[in-house]
Design a protein around this motif. Structure first.
Motif, PDB file in Angstrom:
ATOM      1  N   ALA A  84      77.861  25.018  27.342  1.00  0.00           N
ATOM      2  CA  ALA A  84      79.333  24.836  26.622  1.00  0.00           C
ATOM      3  C   ALA A  84      78.945  23.839  25.526  1.00  0.00           C
ATOM      4  O   ALA A  84      78.670  24.107  24.644  1.00  0.00           O
ATOM      5  CB  ALA A  84      80.094  24.468  27.661  1.00  0.00           C
ATOM      6  N   GLY A  85      79.106  22.459  25.960  1.00  0.00           N
ATOM      7  CA  GLY A  85      79.030  21.436  25.070  1.00  0.00           C
ATOM      8  C   GLY A  85      77.532  21.259  24.936  1.00  0.00           C
ATOM      9  O   GLY A  85      76.883  20.395  23.799  1.00  0.00           O
ATOM     10  N   GLY A  86      76.782  21.215  25.729  1.00  0.00           N
ATOM     11  CA  GLY A  86      75.246  20.835  25.809  1.00  0.00           C
ATOM     12  C   GLY A  86      75.112  19.526  26.076  1.00  0.00           C
ATOM     13  O   GLY A  86      73.944  19.147  25.978  1.00  0.00           O
ATOM     14  N   HIS A  87      75.999  18.597  26.511  1.00  0.00           N
ATOM     15  CA  HIS A  87      75.645  17.260  26.577  1.00  0.00           C
ATOM     16  C   HIS A  87      75.114  16.893  27.927  1.00  0.00           C
ATOM     17  O   HIS A  87      75.005  15.524  28.036  1.00  0.00           O
ATOM     18  CB  HIS A  87      76.970  16.405  26.128  1.00  0.00           C
ATOM     19  N   SER A  88      75.030  17.598  28.883  1.00  0.00           N
ATOM     20  CA  SER A  88      74.356  17.645  30.062  1.00  0.00           C
ATOM     21  C   SER A  88      73.105  18.302  30.083  1.00  0.00           C
ATOM     22  O   SER A  88      72.220  17.793  30.562  1.00  0.00           O
ATOM     23  CB  SER A  88      75.361  17.783  31.414  1.00  0.00           C
ATOM     24  N   LEU A  89      73.333  19.678  29.690  1.00  0.00           N
ATOM     25  CA  LEU A  89      72.348  20.492  29.909  1.00  0.00           C
ATOM     26  C   LEU A  89      71.280  20.223  28.948  1.00  0.00           C
ATOM     27  O   LEU A  89      69.761  20.226  29.350  1.00  0.00           O
ATOM     28  CB  LEU A  89      72.839  22.020  30.073  1.00  0.00           C
ATOM     29  N   ASP A 133      83.242  12.290  35.559  1.00  0.00           N
ATOM     30  CA  ASP A 133      84.456  11.744  35.781  1.00  0.00           C
ATOM     31  C   ASP A 133      85.446  12.831  36.189  1.00  0.00           C
ATOM     32  O   ASP A 133      86.371  12.654  37.069  1.00  0.00           O
ATOM     33  CB  ASP A 133      84.948  10.797  34.627  1.00  0.00           C
ATOM     34  N   VAL A 139      74.478  29.100  31.364  1.00  0.00           N
ATOM     35  CA  VAL A 139      75.408  28.881  30.249  1.00  0.00           C
ATOM     36  C   VAL A 139      75.104  27.490  29.505  1.00  0.00           C
ATOM     37  O   VAL A 139      74.897  26.782  30.403  1.00  0.00           O
ATOM     38  CB  VAL A 139      76.768  29.505  30.626  1.00  0.00           C
ATOM     39  N   LYS A 190      88.110   2.811  35.897  1.00  0.00           N
ATOM     40  CA  LYS A 190      86.522   2.978  35.895  1.00  0.00           C
ATOM     41  C   LYS A 190      85.634   1.803  35.710  1.00  0.00           C
ATOM     42  O   LYS A 190      86.035   0.871  34.506  1.00  0.00           O
ATOM     43  CB  LYS A 190      86.285   4.099  35.024  1.00  0.00           C
ATOM     44  N   LEU A 233      82.996  29.610  34.997  1.00  0.00           N
ATOM     45  CA  LEU A 233      84.115  28.673  35.303  1.00  0.00           C
ATOM     46  C   LEU A 233      84.775  29.063  33.941  1.00  0.00           C
ATOM     47  O   LEU A 233      84.386  28.621  32.880  1.00  0.00           O
ATOM     48  CB  LEU A 233      83.772  27.504  35.845  1.00  0.00           C
ATOM     49  N   THR A 289      82.747  19.650  27.029  1.00  0.00           N
ATOM     50  CA  THR A 289      83.872  20.264  27.703  1.00  0.00           C
ATOM     51  C   THR A 289      84.403  20.072  28.971  1.00  0.00           C
ATOM     52  O   THR A 289      83.610  19.434  29.935  1.00  0.00           O
ATOM     53  CB  THR A 289      83.500  22.102  27.522  1.00  0.00           C
ATOM     54  N   ASN A 326      82.092  20.005  32.345  1.00  0.00           N
ATOM     55  CA  ASN A 326      82.168  18.336  33.128  1.00  0.00           C
ATOM     56  C   ASN A 326      82.296  18.866  34.346  1.00  0.00           C
ATOM     57  O   ASN A 326      81.755  18.156  35.456  1.00  0.00           O
ATOM     58  CB  ASN A 326      83.252  17.668  32.640  1.00  0.00           C
TER      59      ASN A 326
HETATM   60  C1  LIG Z   1      75.318   9.560  26.312  1.00  0.00           C
HETATM   61  C2  LIG Z   1      76.448  10.468  27.252  1.00  0.00           C
HETATM   62  C3  LIG Z   1      77.130   9.602  28.013  1.00  0.00           C
HETATM   63  C4  LIG Z   1      77.997  10.409  28.962  1.00  0.00           C
HETATM   64  N1  LIG Z   1      78.943   9.850  29.792  1.00  0.00           N
HETATM   65  C5  LIG Z   1      79.601  10.692  30.479  1.00  0.00           C
HETATM   66  C6  LIG Z   1      80.712  10.001  31.426  1.00  0.00           C
HETATM   67  O1  LIG Z   1      80.737   8.694  31.382  1.00  0.00           O
HETATM   68  N2  LIG Z   1      81.342  10.614  32.366  1.00  0.00           N
HETATM   69  C7  LIG Z   1      81.196  11.903  32.139  1.00  0.00           C
HETATM   70  O2  LIG Z   1      81.937  12.513  32.928  1.00  0.00           O
HETATM   71  N3  LIG Z   1      80.420  12.582  31.380  1.00  0.00           N
HETATM   72  C8  LIG Z   1      79.462  11.789  30.875  1.00  0.00           C
HETATM   73  N4  LIG Z   1      78.546  12.570  29.969  1.00  0.00           N
HETATM   74  C9  LIG Z   1      78.454  14.022  30.229  1.00  0.00           C
HETATM   75  C10 LIG Z   1      79.495  14.813  28.917  1.00  0.00           C
HETATM   76  O3  LIG Z   1      80.909  14.537  29.540  1.00  0.00           O
HETATM   77  C11 LIG Z   1      79.312  16.287  29.097  1.00  0.00           C
HETATM   78  O4  LIG Z   1      79.591  16.659  27.979  1.00  0.00           O
HETATM   79  C12 LIG Z   1      79.720  17.086  30.418  1.00  0.00           C
HETATM   80  O5  LIG Z   1      79.310  16.494  31.441  1.00  0.00           O
HETATM   81  C13 LIG Z   1      79.360  18.436  30.243  1.00  0.00           C
HETATM   82  O6  LIG Z   1      80.043  19.325  29.571  1.00  0.00           O
HETATM   83  P1  LIG Z   1      79.477  20.007  28.465  1.00  0.00           P
HETATM   84  O7  LIG Z   1      80.452  21.096  27.800  1.00  0.00           O
HETATM   85  O8  LIG Z   1      78.504  19.122  27.566  1.00  0.00           O
HETATM   86  O9  LIG Z   1      78.227  21.083  29.599  1.00  0.00           O
HETATM   87  P2  LIG Z   1      76.918  21.528  29.329  1.00  0.00           P
HETATM   88  O10 LIG Z   1      75.933  20.476  29.240  1.00  0.00           O
HETATM   89  O11 LIG Z   1      77.000  22.661  28.307  1.00  0.00           O
HETATM   90  O12 LIG Z   1      76.612  22.025  30.527  1.00  0.00           O
HETATM   91  C14 LIG Z   1      76.757  21.457  32.039  1.00  0.00           C
HETATM   92  C15 LIG Z   1      76.129  22.285  33.108  1.00  0.00           C
HETATM   93  O13 LIG Z   1      77.236  22.968  33.413  1.00  0.00           O
HETATM   94  C16 LIG Z   1      76.929  24.540  33.243  1.00  0.00           C
HETATM   95  N5  LIG Z   1      78.273  25.059  32.816  1.00  0.00           N
HETATM   96  C17 LIG Z   1      78.952  24.633  31.443  1.00  0.00           C
HETATM   97  N6  LIG Z   1      79.922  25.083  31.280  1.00  0.00           N
HETATM   98  C18 LIG Z   1      80.174  26.191  32.371  1.00  0.00           C
HETATM   99  C19 LIG Z   1      81.304  26.880  32.499  1.00  0.00           C
HETATM  100  N7  LIG Z   1      82.258  27.252  31.704  1.00  0.00           N
HETATM  101  N8  LIG Z   1      81.088  27.890  33.716  1.00  0.00           N
HETATM  102  C20 LIG Z   1      79.973  27.764  34.394  1.00  0.00           C
HETATM  103  N9  LIG Z   1      79.105  26.787  34.147  1.00  0.00           N
HETATM  104  C21 LIG Z   1      78.993  25.973  33.164  1.00  0.00           C
HETATM  105  C22 LIG Z   1      75.814  24.349  32.561  1.00  0.00           C
HETATM  106  O14 LIG Z   1      75.146  25.683  32.826  1.00  0.00           O
HETATM  107  C23 LIG Z   1      75.330  23.451  32.877  1.00  0.00           C
HETATM  108  O15 LIG Z   1      74.473  23.602  34.111  1.00  0.00           O
HETATM  109  C24 LIG Z   1      77.917  11.827  29.220  1.00  0.00           C
HETATM  110  C25 LIG Z   1      76.968  12.634  28.388  1.00  0.00           C
HETATM  111  C26 LIG Z   1      76.149  11.910  27.248  1.00  0.00           C
HETATM  112  C27 LIG Z   1      75.239  12.602  26.500  1.00  0.00           C
END
Ligand SMILES: Cc1cc2nc3c(=O)[nH]c(=O)nc-3n(C[C@H](O)[C@H](O)[C@H](O)COP(=O)(O)OP(=O)(O)OC[C@H]3O[C@@H](n4cnc5c(N)ncnc54)[C@H](O)[C@@H]3O)c2cc1C
Length: 284
Positions: free
Chosen positions: A32-37, A124, A30, A183, A167, A111, A115
């Motif tokens: 969600a926000g895509g900012h890690s994946l 965090d 899956v 932090k 989740l 999201t 996270n």
């Molecule tokens: C430049 C930059 C700086 C950042 N700095 C920080 C920071 O200081 N601190 C911090 O905490 N984060 C940081 N992040 C990460 C950011 O907060 C991400 O958005 C977050 O970690 C993941 O949320 P997402 O919705 O983008 O998840 P996604 O990237 O969409 O998914 C992340 C992972 O979780 C899984 N996943 C997502 N949603 C679900 C769900 N509902 N159920 C099951 N699995 C799921 C996905 O399959 C994937 O494996 C940073 C990101 C960037 C690009």
């Protein structure tokens, strides 16, 4: 870099999303926000053949506070956490922590569910969830189950979530007393070199309970029960803070990386925890 080719799905409910995960097993993830994946896919460190976008799953959105219980849908963004008046009243530490994540662009999209589900020790929210004693709702083909945040993290990127589970919600009790999320990072927008979450209550100047957790100081978030115990029954004076820091240092296990050597990280961990306790006590 661009990611390798993948099939894209946009289901409208949790059941439909789970059906895709079930059909494709390990090859499906899956987003969600895509900012890690998505960065991991672009770097070709994650290979996803079937990408299940959760953005249209409305049932996973929203914040509710009722009867002392806070429920946050997994698709709630960090920006929505920061701007929710209900949440600021019920658990102000969420806002303080979310404001220290990345930058506004990331927070508009990233999201809470992503996270906490990601399993990256640098995130965090997992540490904060330890301090809050939160629980996570997981929904899969066999139904719904609840896992305590303190039991969820197994090692870096390994959690109690099965591949075909989603989740959907984060649940915790409204907080009482003082709070602080402190932090230390190399620059604005960076992940933590070390961070500390502190929640504590006081009565007549004496600490009656304290909950302490640390971020990015082990391959999982660290809940330090002994650090909280070291504060309880004290006035949170310097001796008590030193005792809490000593207890916390016995629970963390940082590794050397581009944020510094182990001794530096242990030093920073002590500094951020000391500051967090002082600020939480001043607010209690
Ligand atoms: C430049 C930059 C700086 C950042 N700095 C920080 C920071 O200081 N601190 C911090 O905490 N984060 C940081 N992040 C990460 C950011 O907060 C991400 O958005 C977050 O970690 C993941 O949320 P997402 O919705 O983008 O998840 P996604 O990237 O969409 O998914 C992340 C992972 O979780 C899984 N996943 C997502 N949603 C679900 C769900 N509902 N159920 C099951 N699995 C799921 C996905 O399959 C994937 O494996 C940073 C990101 C960037 C690009």
């Amino acid at each position: 870099m661009i990611p390798s080719a993948f099939e894209y799905y946009r289901p409208k409910d949790v059941a439909a999303a789970i059906a895709v995960l079930q059909e494709h097993g390990d090859d499906a993830r899956v987003v969600a926000g895509g900012h890690s994946l998505i960065p991991m896919m672009k770097l070709r460190m994650a290979f996803v053949e079937h990408l299940v976008d959760l953005q249209a799953v409305e049932e996973m959105r929203g914040i509710s506070v009722s009867g002392g219980t806070v429920r946050i849908g997994a698709l709630t963004t960090q920006h929505e956490i920061i701007t929710s008046d209900d949440l600021v009243s019920a658990a102000p530490i969420l806002r303080e922590a979310a404001l220290q994540i990345a930058d506004p662009q990331v927070r508009y999209v990233g999201t809470l569910g992503g996270n906490v589900a990601n399993g990256d020790p640098g995130n965090d929210m997992p540490g904060l969830m330890q301090a809050l004693d939160a629980s996570f709702t997981l929904v899969g083909p066999d139904g719904r189950r609840t896992v305590a945040a303190r039991d969820f993290y197994e090692s870096a990127y390994m959690t109690a979530r099965e591949d075909d589970e989603i989740l959907t919600e984060v649940i915790f009790a409204s907080t009482q007393g003082g709070y602080a999320y402190e932090k230390q990072k190399r620059k604005i927008g960076d992940y933590a070199t070390a961070a500390a979450a502190v929640l504590l209550t006081t009565e007549g100047g004496t600490c009656t309970a304290a909950s302490i957790a640390m971020t990015n100081l082990s391959d999982v978030p660290v809940y330090s029960q002994s650090a909280g115990a070291a504060l309880t029954g004290t006035s949170c004076d310097k001796a008590a803070i030193d005792a809490a820091v000593t207890a916390m240092l016995a629970d963390i296990d940082p590794t050397e990386d581009n944020r510094g050597p182990v001794e530096f990280k242990r030093h920073v961990a002590g500094v951020v925890l000391g500051r967090a306790i002082e600020r939480a006590a001043s607010r209690a």
